[in-house]
Design a protein around this motif. Sequence first.
Motif, PDB file in Angstrom:
ATOM      1  N   TYR A  57       0.803  -1.050   0.032  1.00 16.29           N
ATOM      2  CA  TYR A  57       0.024  -0.096  -0.062  1.00 16.29           C
ATOM      3  C   TYR A  57       0.780   1.286  -0.023  1.00 16.29           C
ATOM      4  N   LEU A  69      -8.947   4.641   3.924  1.00 17.53           N
ATOM      5  CA  LEU A  69      -9.599   4.263   2.866  1.00 17.53           C
ATOM      6  C   LEU A  69      -8.566   3.959   1.509  1.00 17.53           C
ATOM      7  N   VAL A  70      -8.941   2.655   1.052  1.00 17.79           N
ATOM      8  CA  VAL A  70      -8.075   2.465  -0.163  1.00 17.79           C
ATOM      9  C   VAL A  70      -8.887   3.318  -1.457  1.00 17.79           C
ATOM     10  N   SER A  71      -8.005   4.286  -1.984  1.00 14.04           N
ATOM     11  CA  SER A  71      -8.572   5.091  -2.811  1.00 14.04           C
ATOM     12  C   SER A  71      -8.617   4.652  -4.553  1.00 14.04           C
ATOM     13  N   GLN A  72      -7.483   3.754  -4.593  1.00 16.01           N
ATOM     14  CA  GLN A  72      -7.149   3.631  -5.901  1.00 16.01           C
ATOM     15  C   GLN A  72      -6.246   1.889  -5.878  1.00 16.01           C
ATOM     16  N   ARG A  73      -6.276   1.475  -7.143  1.00 22.23           N
ATOM     17  CA  ARG A  73      -5.431   0.465  -7.386  1.00 22.23           C
ATOM     18  C   ARG A  73      -4.354   0.397  -8.373  1.00 22.23           C
ATOM     19  N   LEU A  83      -2.533  10.729  -4.743  1.00 20.62           N
ATOM     20  CA  LEU A  83      -2.851  10.257  -3.684  1.00 20.62           C
ATOM     21  C   LEU A  83      -3.605  11.175  -2.981  1.00 20.62           C
ATOM     22  N   ALA A  84      -5.088  11.102  -2.529  1.00 21.12           N
ATOM     23  CA  ALA A  84      -5.610  12.149  -1.583  1.00 21.12           C
ATOM     24  C   ALA A  84      -5.087  11.857  -0.246  1.00 21.12           C
ATOM     25  N   THR A  87      -5.768   8.708   2.807  1.00 24.33           N
ATOM     26  CA  THR A  87      -5.884   7.487   1.821  1.00 24.33           C
ATOM     27  C   THR A  87      -4.697   6.489   1.761  1.00 24.33           C
ATOM     28  N   ALA A  89      -3.258   3.596  -1.500  1.00 23.21           N
ATOM     29  CA  ALA A  89      -3.399   3.084  -2.571  1.00 23.21           C
ATOM     30  C   ALA A  89      -2.789   1.547  -2.546  1.00 23.21           C
ATOM     31  N   GLU A 115     -13.646  -1.667   3.338  1.00 24.78           N
ATOM     32  CA  GLU A 115     -13.299  -0.587   2.058  1.00 24.78           C
ATOM     33  C   GLU A 115     -11.997   0.088   2.448  1.00 24.78           C
ATOM     34  N   SER A 116     -11.336  -0.148   3.734  1.00 29.28           N
ATOM     35  CA  SER A 116     -10.282   0.548   4.131  1.00 29.28           C
ATOM     36  C   SER A 116      -9.251  -0.708   4.359  1.00 29.28           C
TER      37      SER A 116
END
Length: 406
Positions: A57, A69-73, A83-84, A87, A89, A115-116
């Motif tokens: 991550y 929170l996982v915001s992107q893959r 990356l916000a 969060t 990735a 979701e996190s």
Amino acid sequence: MALTPLSQALPQILATIQSSPDTETLTLADASGRYAAETVRSFMAVPPADNSAMDGYAVRAQDVPGDLLVSQRIPAGQTPGSLAPGTAARIFTGAEIPGGADAVILQEDAEPLSESVRLPAAREGQHIRRRGSDIQAGDQLIATGRCLLPQDIGLLASVGINEIEVYRPLRVAILTTGDELREPGSDGLEPGEIFNSNRFSLAAQVRALGMSVTDLGNYPDEPELIGEALERAAATSDCVITAGGVSVGEEDHVRGQIELRGTLSLWKLAIKPGKPLAFGDVAGTPIFGLPGNPVSAWITFALVAKPWLIRRQGGSAEPLPRFPVQADFQMPRPGGREEFLRVRLSGSGTAMRASLTGSQSSGVLSSVSEADGVAVIPPETILKEGDWVEVIPLWALLSPAFGEAH
């Protein structure tokens, strides 16, 4: 001619080189084992961007520990978004680090939630391979004269280069002489006959250097036939290598034919094995007349002909490496020539020992086949068991990366 020490003979022989071969441009698929005719520099950085060294991550170190929170893959090959803050990735090995992230946390250290993800503390820069950490734009990748190895081909490919200018291979003619020689695979030997090993070992030594071999076979001990063969070989080759016929016997005709049809520049080296070596030219083509005994031929090729061939090929070679080893043998009587003894190595580090591979006769080729290296014994040396000797590893005597012994 008096015996010439190798340290004097080799510079004399190398000084005869006046040119390099023509060049050609090859794709990487065909360039391995060839000698670079240009210096190659990188036009880009490798890696071209910061990327992840691990699956895990990507985060801002200041945001962990905690649940993010996982915001992107981000798989390898995909352009990431920024990356916000607050969060994480999901990222995979080799994938580009998103803007704003400054650390990667191993997936083994993470606890995925719905979701996190729950993440431990991270150190800024951890598990990130920085842009240019391998290669910077402008770095030299290949020097002129380098014999290209598989890893060099991969290095060039890693910066997007798909072709390179190289020297054309030297054309090396090989012939042996001797009424007593028969070819492997022929019918049984008559009394006094032996199989011809030099023809095959010398050709293999030349090919190991990436050069082209013209095999002219074996010639009987007839001066006129040998002389005509030397002239034909000289007309179509960059160099001629012979085995046999260079000593002082009545049936040794190679040296005489070199003198008759060209120039003999050097004869007899102060080394053992390998004293009766002849060097000269016929019709301007250099000729190495190596001794007929198989160990002598192998050693003189490695110590004398090989450095010349590499230099003439346009290659750049390092001096042969040597390392100190304690002797498990003795030499109670000093010799007048520099000796190259075939040895096996055992142990490691300062406990490494060198033992002889049986008989050191110049006709015992198994002494080379069973060896790990050659121990170099200076002239007039008395050696006791346990004394330190310098050993040249056998692989270096075959490698195009190494040339001169002195």
